[in-house]
Write an enzyme that holds these catalytic residues in place. Sequence first.
Site, PDB file in Angstrom:
ATOM      1  CB  ALA A  64      11.997   4.760  -0.170  1.00 20.58           C
ATOM      2  N   GLY A 109      11.963   2.694  -4.807  1.00 20.32           N
ATOM      3  CA  GLY A 109      13.345   2.485  -4.749  1.00 20.32           C
ATOM      4  C   GLY A 109      14.070   1.089  -4.774  1.00 20.32           C
ATOM      5  CD  GLU A 112      14.429   5.144  -7.544  1.00 18.73           C
ATOM      6  OE1 GLU A 112      14.174   4.988  -6.610  1.00 18.73           O
ATOM      7  OE2 GLU A 112      14.881   6.166  -8.368  1.00 18.73           O
ATOM      8  CD  GLU A 132       9.596   6.043  -7.176  1.00 13.67           C
ATOM      9  OE1 GLU A 132       8.786   5.525  -8.197  1.00 13.67           O
ATOM     10  OE2 GLU A 132      10.583   5.454  -6.716  1.00 13.67           O
TER      11      GLU A 132
HETATM   12  N1  DAK Z   1       7.435   1.095   3.031  1.00  8.68           N
HETATM   13  C1  DAK Z   1       7.325   0.934   4.468  1.00  8.68           C
HETATM   14  N2  DAK Z   1       6.405  -0.236   4.906  1.00  8.68           N
HETATM   15  C2  DAK Z   1       5.909  -0.958   3.496  1.00  8.68           C
HETATM   16  C3  DAK Z   1       6.317  -0.660   2.298  1.00  8.68           C
HETATM   17  C4  DAK Z   1       7.142   0.520   2.153  1.00  8.68           C
HETATM   18  N3  DAK Z   1       7.434   0.880   0.742  1.00  8.68           N
HETATM   19  N4  DAK Z   1       5.608  -1.783   1.638  1.00  8.68           N
HETATM   20  C5  DAK Z   1       5.253  -2.388   2.393  1.00  8.68           C
HETATM   21  N5  DAK Z   1       5.250  -2.256   3.636  1.00  8.68           N
HETATM   22  C6  DAK Z   1       4.820  -2.761   4.869  1.00  8.68           C
HETATM   23  C7  DAK Z   1       3.330  -2.598   5.000  1.00  8.68           C
HETATM   24  O1  DAK Z   1       2.959  -1.269   5.672  1.00  8.68           O
HETATM   25  C8  DAK Z   1       2.921  -3.769   5.911  1.00  8.68           C
HETATM   26  O2  DAK Z   1       3.311  -3.467   7.468  1.00  8.68           O
HETATM   27  P1  DAK Z   1       2.491  -3.676   8.535  1.00  8.68           P
HETATM   28  O3  DAK Z   1       1.071  -2.844   8.160  1.00  8.68           O
HETATM   29  O4  DAK Z   1       2.210  -5.195   8.453  1.00  8.68           O
HETATM   30  O5  DAK Z   1       3.052  -3.149   9.531  1.00  8.68           O
HETATM   31  C9  DAK Z   1       3.972  -4.886   5.561  1.00  8.68           C
HETATM   32  O6  DAK Z   1       5.016  -3.999   4.708  1.00  8.68           O
HETATM   33  C10 DAK Z   1       3.263  -5.842   4.188  1.00  8.68           C
HETATM   34  O7  DAK Z   1       2.601  -4.952   3.407  1.00  8.68           O
HETATM   35  P2  DAK Z   1       1.108  -5.454   2.948  1.00  8.68           P
HETATM   36  O8  DAK Z   1       0.408  -5.610   4.024  1.00  8.68           O
HETATM   37  O9  DAK Z   1       0.883  -3.988   2.149  1.00  8.68           O
HETATM   38  O10 DAK Z   1       1.124  -6.441   1.969  1.00  8.68           O
HETATM   39  P3  DAK Z   1       0.383  -6.624   0.625  1.00  8.68           P
HETATM   40  O11 DAK Z   1       0.724  -8.014   0.097  1.00  8.68           O
HETATM   41  O12 DAK Z   1      -1.129  -6.613   0.934  1.00  8.68           O
HETATM   42  O13 DAK Z   1       0.810  -5.763  -0.381  1.00  8.68           O
HETATM   43  C11 DAK Z   1       2.467  -4.114  -1.657  1.00  8.68           C
HETATM   44  C12 DAK Z   1       2.374  -5.443  -0.706  1.00  8.68           C
HETATM   45  C13 DAK Z   1       3.957  -4.263  -2.032  1.00  8.68           C
HETATM   46  C14 DAK Z   1       1.591  -4.277  -2.845  1.00  8.68           C
HETATM   47  C15 DAK Z   1       1.897  -3.133  -0.802  1.00  8.68           C
HETATM   48  O14 DAK Z   1       2.710  -3.027   0.569  1.00  8.68           O
HETATM   49  C16 DAK Z   1       2.676  -1.664  -1.385  1.00  8.68           C
HETATM   50  O15 DAK Z   1       1.932  -1.331  -2.143  1.00  8.68           O
HETATM   51  N6  DAK Z   1       3.734  -1.199  -0.870  1.00  8.68           N
HETATM   52  C17 DAK Z   1       4.126   0.159  -1.285  1.00  8.68           C
HETATM   53  C18 DAK Z   1       4.877  -0.081  -2.624  1.00  8.68           C
HETATM   54  C19 DAK Z   1       5.460   1.235  -2.971  1.00  8.68           C
HETATM   55  O16 DAK Z   1       4.789   2.123  -3.323  1.00  8.68           O
HETATM   56  N7  DAK Z   1       6.770   1.552  -3.058  1.00  8.68           N
HETATM   57  C20 DAK Z   1       7.235   2.587  -3.383  1.00  8.68           C
HETATM   58  C21 DAK Z   1       7.567   3.404  -2.270  1.00  8.68           C
HETATM   59  S1  DAK Z   1       8.233   5.086  -2.640  1.00  8.68           S
HETATM   60  C22 DAK Z   1      13.531  10.180  -2.803  1.00  8.68           C
HETATM   61  C23 DAK Z   1      14.027   9.034  -2.098  1.00  8.68           C
HETATM   62  C24 DAK Z   1      13.376   8.048  -2.274  1.00  8.68           C
HETATM   63  C25 DAK Z   1      12.252   7.735  -2.986  1.00  8.68           C
HETATM   64  C26 DAK Z   1      11.723   8.829  -3.706  1.00  8.68           C
HETATM   65  C27 DAK Z   1      12.160   9.961  -3.418  1.00  8.68           C
HETATM   66  N8  DAK Z   1      13.812  11.613  -2.689  1.00  8.68           N
HETATM   67  C28 DAK Z   1      14.528  11.817  -1.504  1.00  8.68           C
HETATM   68  C29 DAK Z   1      13.153  12.697  -3.548  1.00  8.68           C
HETATM   69  C30 DAK Z   1      11.835   6.255  -3.071  1.00  8.68           C
HETATM   70  C31 DAK Z   1      10.432   6.452  -3.098  1.00  8.68           C
HETATM   71  C32 DAK Z   1       9.800   4.975  -2.917  1.00  8.68           C
HETATM   72  O17 DAK Z   1      10.510   4.093  -3.062  1.00  8.68           O
END
Ligand code: DAK
Length: 256
Positions: A64, A109, A112, A132
């Site tokens: 997400a 997400g 998921e 998360e």
């Molecule tokens: N959201 C927004 N932007 C993201 C992103 C994300 N999940 N993942 C990557 N990006 C963006 C980065 O911010 C960056 O943007 P700029 O800085 O260039 O503007 C661009 O994508 C490239 O990312 P990186 O520079 O970080 O690239 P790397 O290759 O160095 O690293 C990575 C890639 C995937 C390892 C890293 O970006 C990363 O760790 N990203 C976060 C992954 C993550 O934690 N995903 C889970 C998100 S939480 C709920 C509803 C929904 C959910 C939960 C609760 N409720 C209503 C209760 C769902 C939650 C989630 O999915």
Amino acid sequence: MSWDTVRLEWDGDVATLTVDRPDALNALNIETLEAMGEALEEAAEEGARALVLTGAGDAFIAGADIKYMQDLSTAEGEAWGALGHDVADALEAFPAPTIAAINGYAFGGGCEMAMACDLRVAAESALIGNTEIDLGIIPGWGATQRLPRLVGDETARRMIFLGERLDAESAAEVGLVGEVVADDELEDVIDELATRLASKPAFAMQTAKQAINQTHEGSQESGIAYEKRAFASLFGTHDQREGMSAFVEDREPDFE
Ligand code: DAK
């Protein structure tokens, strides 16, 4: 219809839905989730016999959109959660088999959405997990329910509690993905699998999927009862008669 962050493409009866926000590693924002919902509806209405979900560029779906989520209030978080659930539910209920072609990061997400598909094939460089916990939240689009069913209770707890990022081989070992292939073979493997699925009798396929989905609803007993009714409902259909006649007559079936 066309959308800015989602593409729906066709190859015969196979629809491919590509999340197309590569600059954000295909992170899901409201616009993208709404577009995915509409694209799924369109694919179902147009009679897709298999649907592939994948991501543009190097990521499947990196989760997400954290930038959008960071300042949400409780009420906004609830509405946001509902929208993602609607898309995951639409994938799960899609009237034809769905395959997640996991071409890269599938976190939060994104993992998921992959779990809401029927089958998962991962490129060997993919990383997958429900991360998360490290953002101070829990999975919001079904992982607490779908992950234990796929990988078992203990492994799901470890993955969610620790926010583990599994490589594709480890994901296959625990049963989170069904197959791992070389990165440059993913497209061909998916094409072949989707084409095979699309060639099967559509009504029987949909009925099988609905019956399997019953394992997620209520008790095993009610699931078996559902299977009995669903099984019976196929007798007398064209495809049942044709499939069995073709076997008996030692020829290829001509399904509807
Ligand atoms: N959201 C927004 N932007 C993201 C992103 C994300 N999940 N993942 C990557 N990006 C963006 C980065 O911010 C960056 O943007 P700029 O800085 O260039 O503007 C661009 O994508 C490239 O990312 P990186 O520079 O970080 O690239 P790397 O290759 O160095 O690293 C990575 C890639 C995937 C390892 C890293 O970006 C990363 O760790 N990203 C976060 C992954 C993550 O934690 N995903 C889970 C998100 S939480 C709920 C509803 C929904 C959910 C939960 C609760 N409720 C209503 C209760 C769902 C939650 C989630 O999915």
